[in-house]
Write a protein that holds these residues in place. Sequence first.
Motif, mmCIF file in Angstrom:
data_model
loop_
_atom_site.group_PDB
_atom_site.id
_atom_site.type_symbol
_atom_site.label_atom_id
_atom_site.label_comp_id
_atom_site.label_asym_id
_atom_site.label_seq_id
_atom_site.Cartn_x
_atom_site.Cartn_y
_atom_site.Cartn_z
ATOM 1 N N LYS A 57 0.775 -1.132 -0.111
ATOM 2 C CA LYS A 57 0.010 0.010 -0.016
ATOM 3 C C LYS A 57 0.996 1.272 -0.060
ATOM 4 C CE LYS A 57 -4.330 -1.769 2.280
ATOM 5 N NZ LYS A 57 -5.193 -1.471 3.463
ATOM 6 N N PHE A 58 1.993 1.209 0.698
ATOM 7 C CA PHE A 58 2.830 2.402 0.916
ATOM 8 C C PHE A 58 3.418 2.440 -0.326
ATOM 9 C CE2 PHE A 58 7.586 3.627 1.919
ATOM 10 C CZ PHE A 58 7.078 5.077 2.232
ATOM 11 N N ASP A 101 0.566 4.030 -2.896
ATOM 12 C CA ASP A 101 0.450 5.424 -2.596
ATOM 13 C C ASP A 101 1.513 6.349 -3.108
ATOM 14 O OD1 ASP A 101 -1.757 4.720 -1.212
ATOM 15 O OD2 ASP A 101 -0.929 4.681 0.751
ATOM 16 N N SER A 102 2.862 5.911 -3.382
ATOM 17 C CA SER A 102 4.042 6.801 -3.605
ATOM 18 C C SER A 102 4.239 6.759 -5.092
ATOM 19 C CB SER A 102 5.187 6.258 -2.817
ATOM 20 O OG SER A 102 5.020 6.249 -1.411
ATOM 21 N N GLU A 124 -10.781 2.760 -4.665
ATOM 22 C CA GLU A 124 -9.365 2.903 -4.756
ATOM 23 C C GLU A 124 -8.644 2.434 -3.353
ATOM 24 O OE1 GLU A 124 -6.207 6.107 -6.276
ATOM 25 O OE2 GLU A 124 -7.813 5.853 -7.403
ATOM 26 N N LYS A 125 -7.890 1.611 -3.335
ATOM 27 C CA LYS A 125 -7.073 1.341 -2.208
ATOM 28 C C LYS A 125 -7.823 0.860 -0.928
ATOM 29 C CE LYS A 125 -3.333 4.438 -3.978
ATOM 30 N NZ LYS A 125 -2.883 5.821 -3.714
ATOM 31 N N SER A 133 -7.520 -2.505 -2.771
ATOM 32 C CA SER A 133 -6.483 -3.069 -2.227
ATOM 33 C C SER A 133 -6.518 -4.644 -2.153
ATOM 34 C CB SER A 133 -6.443 -2.583 -0.930
ATOM 35 O OG SER A 133 -5.315 -3.278 0.060
ATOM 36 N N SER A 157 -4.154 -4.467 -5.737
ATOM 37 C CA SER A 157 -2.918 -4.380 -5.039
ATOM 38 C C SER A 157 -2.256 -5.491 -4.355
ATOM 39 C CB SER A 157 -2.827 -3.131 -4.160
ATOM 40 O OG SER A 157 -3.171 -1.823 -4.644
ATOM 41 N N THR A 188 -1.172 2.430 -10.143
ATOM 42 C CA THR A 188 -1.578 2.822 -8.856
ATOM 43 C C THR A 188 -1.520 1.588 -7.914
ATOM 44 O OG1 THR A 188 -3.056 4.391 -9.865
ATOM 45 C CG2 THR A 188 -3.728 3.558 -7.629
#
Length: 328
Positions: free
Chosen positions: A88-89, A92-93, A184-185, A205, A223, A287
């Motif tokens: 997830k990190f 997000d980056s 999203e996520k 996610s 993800s 993403t």
Amino acid sequence: MDTLLEKKTEVTERLKRREVERLAELQKRKQEKENNISTLEGTKYFIENFNKEKSDILLALEQVDTRPKNEMVTELDRISERIQGLQKFHADSTMFLPSYDVRQSQETLGNLHTLIQEKRDKLFPKKKFAFSSKKKTVKQDENKKEEEVKTNASKNEDQNVQLADCTIQKKSKECVEMSEAAMEKKDVSLFDNSFCTIKLFGAPSTVHMKNLTDCIVITGPVSSSIFISDCKNCTFVIACQQLRTHSTTKCKFYLHVTSRAIIEDCSELEFAPYSLSYSKLDDHFVTAGLDKSKNNWHDVDDFNWLAHDVHSPNWNIMSEEKREQFKF
């Protein structure tokens, strides 16, 4: 006199415009410099924290062997959660990371997923057929423990389904589409649906699916993991880091998976490569932090099939003439 005044006014206005343009250019350069510094700082922050967490996860994996047997499963689950957190990190980056760093971190995440699976296989290997002199009561105890593990896993999965951020449930004969912004996520759950077409065009996610009958489920890149259980006569067009399928029969999978697919207590499953296309698919792969170039759709591990030299009868590769394309 009027002509001279007009010329003077014109020169003054021209100088003013030049000064405004000069200041605007200076501000633009200053902003670009600040943005570059911000991007560099963001990249530095990501790399430092990503590498630190990676090192901590690798250390934790090394130390699993030193724990008591009854604590190993819990510790491996905890490490899996940390890897998902790192995933997830990373997702997000990705918006500010250079493409090289995105590829490197994607490869690292893939390696971590492989390492933890290898650790599980080493500590809890599949049972191989062998003649045994153990008493029947011992086998019964083992079978009872296995059933308890399956029951607990089922309860945990039910809880995950109920606690998901976004849910589609108890729909029948409907076409349902969840918006990109809504999921999203986030964790998404689909359960108790029948004769539905469900579209998830985004980058959630995790996705949990349970008790689906005669449904078509189409997802963008996920993800982390997709969990499927107790489904029948469904078509799944899905992309994820890891796929786990339980108690499911007569289903088709158009799959993109970067680790490997795992099935258990399943039958009559067919697999083909992911064949979905829509306008923002590539963006959603970025993403989700999912490697689009790596797809192990044909690498399916059947936990109920012990013979390594004979293909499991519970799944097969779909013939090319039967495969469909899903374009939106």
